[in-house]
Scaffold this motif. Sequence first.
Motif, mmCIF file in Angstrom:
data_model
loop_
_atom_site.group_PDB
_atom_site.id
_atom_site.type_symbol
_atom_site.label_atom_id
_atom_site.label_comp_id
_atom_site.label_asym_id
_atom_site.label_seq_id
_atom_site.Cartn_x
_atom_site.Cartn_y
_atom_site.Cartn_z
ATOM 1 N N ALA A 257 22.115 21.431 2.871
ATOM 2 C CA ALA A 257 22.351 22.205 1.644
ATOM 3 C C ALA A 257 21.111 22.153 0.752
ATOM 4 C CB ALA A 257 23.568 21.648 0.899
ATOM 5 N N TYR B 158 18.041 24.187 2.414
ATOM 6 C CA TYR B 158 18.185 25.644 2.318
ATOM 7 C C TYR B 158 18.097 26.127 0.871
ATOM 8 C CZ TYR B 158 19.328 26.237 7.262
ATOM 9 O OH TYR B 158 19.265 26.288 8.638
ATOM 10 N N TYR B 159 18.562 25.314 -0.072
ATOM 11 C CA TYR B 159 18.458 25.683 -1.491
ATOM 12 C C TYR B 159 16.993 25.796 -1.890
ATOM 13 C CZ TYR B 159 18.834 25.406 -6.578
ATOM 14 O OH TYR B 159 18.723 25.654 -7.924
ATOM 15 N N TYR B 160 16.193 24.785 -1.518
ATOM 16 C CA TYR B 160 14.769 24.803 -1.870
ATOM 17 C C TYR B 160 14.007 25.884 -1.107
ATOM 18 C CZ TYR B 160 14.847 20.629 -4.796
ATOM 19 O OH TYR B 160 15.083 19.742 -5.826
ATOM 20 N N GLU C 229 20.105 31.488 0.421
ATOM 21 C CA GLU C 229 21.377 31.301 -0.280
ATOM 22 C C GLU C 229 22.566 31.250 0.679
ATOM 23 O OE1 GLU C 229 23.918 33.360 -3.924
ATOM 24 O OE2 GLU C 229 21.970 34.166 -3.323
ATOM 25 N N TYR D 120 22.617 27.972 2.433
ATOM 26 C CA TYR D 120 22.941 26.944 1.435
ATOM 27 C C TYR D 120 24.444 26.910 1.156
ATOM 28 C CZ TYR D 120 23.835 25.195 -3.285
ATOM 29 O OH TYR D 120 24.371 24.540 -4.368
ATOM 30 N N ASN D 121 25.034 28.078 0.919
ATOM 31 C CA ASN D 121 26.467 28.148 0.634
ATOM 32 C C ASN D 121 27.305 27.628 1.797
ATOM 33 O OD1 ASN D 121 26.287 29.169 -1.989
ATOM 34 N ND2 ASN D 121 26.115 31.287 -1.258
ATOM 35 N N ILE E 37 27.048 23.807 1.369
ATOM 36 C CA ILE E 37 27.473 23.211 0.095
ATOM 37 C C ILE E 37 28.973 23.379 -0.131
ATOM 38 C CG2 ILE E 37 27.177 25.170 -1.470
ATOM 39 C CD1 ILE E 37 26.028 21.550 -2.154
ATOM 40 N N THR F 240 20.871 21.143 -6.773
ATOM 41 C CA THR F 240 21.017 22.545 -6.364
ATOM 42 C C THR F 240 21.686 23.390 -7.439
ATOM 43 O OG1 THR F 240 23.122 22.083 -5.243
ATOM 44 C CG2 THR F 240 21.114 21.885 -3.936
ATOM 45 N N LYS G 104 24.430 23.069 -9.346
ATOM 46 C CA LYS G 104 25.879 23.094 -9.587
ATOM 47 C C LYS G 104 26.222 21.984 -10.591
ATOM 48 C CE LYS G 104 27.453 25.358 -5.392
ATOM 49 N NZ LYS G 104 27.843 26.573 -6.126
#
Length: 330
Positions: free
Chosen positions: A227, A230-232, A236, A239-240, A243, A267, A269
């Motif tokens: 997560a 992929y966020y960095y 998206e 990442y989703n 996460i 990330t 949230k």
Amino acid sequence: MQQVTSKSNERQTNVLPFIPEGDFYFTKGIEAFQKRKFDIAVKWLKKAIDHKPDEALYQCQLSIIYTEIGAYHAANDVLMHVLKISENVDCYYLLANNFAHLGLLNDAKKYTNLYIQKDPDGEFKEEVLHLLELIDIEEEDADEELEEEDELLIYQETVFYHMEHYEWEKAIHILEEMLVLFPEHPNSKHDYTQALFFLGREQQALAMELEEIQSNPDSLYGRSNLALFYYYLGKEKEYNFYIEPLLKVYPIHEQQKLRIAITMARTGKFVEAARRFNMLAKEKVSGHLSYFRFYALTAYHNDEHEKAISIWKEGCKRHPELIRETTPWN
């Protein structure tokens, strides 16, 4: 007038009452023991001991039955009582054997040595020497396990220090050694891929973590890393994918709880991150610089500025090296 005596009365006067002695009870106990009727054997032997409380043989046999059924403490209590009433050398072997079963190797060695000292050519000489060999082997194995645990702990603490201080290259060198020396240690690979990623070797880190998640798809540390990666990397959708399941996970262990809270904060949230940070037992995670960094960051982004400053000040007080850093929200 002559007294008349009936035949039945005559018979009664010729019958002697049967009163069993200790040996009778002991014999019955041995018979039951040989048939592996241990409960019955214990009852008979206790009757024998009640009849002859100073008979060491009865009590030693009772201890042997207790040993046979795994009641080692009860067996030792009986043997210790025997040694108070008589110098029965065999008790030392029986005690040593029980202590060995309990894993109390120092006590086992103590009583084997006492047996050898008091009766070097006794009936249980061979058994005692064999037991002593086994104890020595067990002690060597225990020492090796302790040494390995100590060595692993040193590696873990060193890696933890470097990663908390963002010293990724130093962490990688230690982790590479750990992966060779302790290949089964569960989190080393995840720490290694994270250190690789933040050192700038993103694709290598991602490839390794994806390979690892295939063999352990439920790994909390693996999903957290993916997560984060992929966020960095700005992906998206991916990442989703990683996460979303973490939003439904509420681990028991504080370190795992902290890992999820930090991943949420890193990330973006922050609402969920705040919930996770608030659930942590601070005394168990206050040794982490990252706890104060990302808890303060989370509070700030949730418009709790005073709380963020308070958390950061506490972190600096506990970890003076944080003073050199800028506040996480700058």
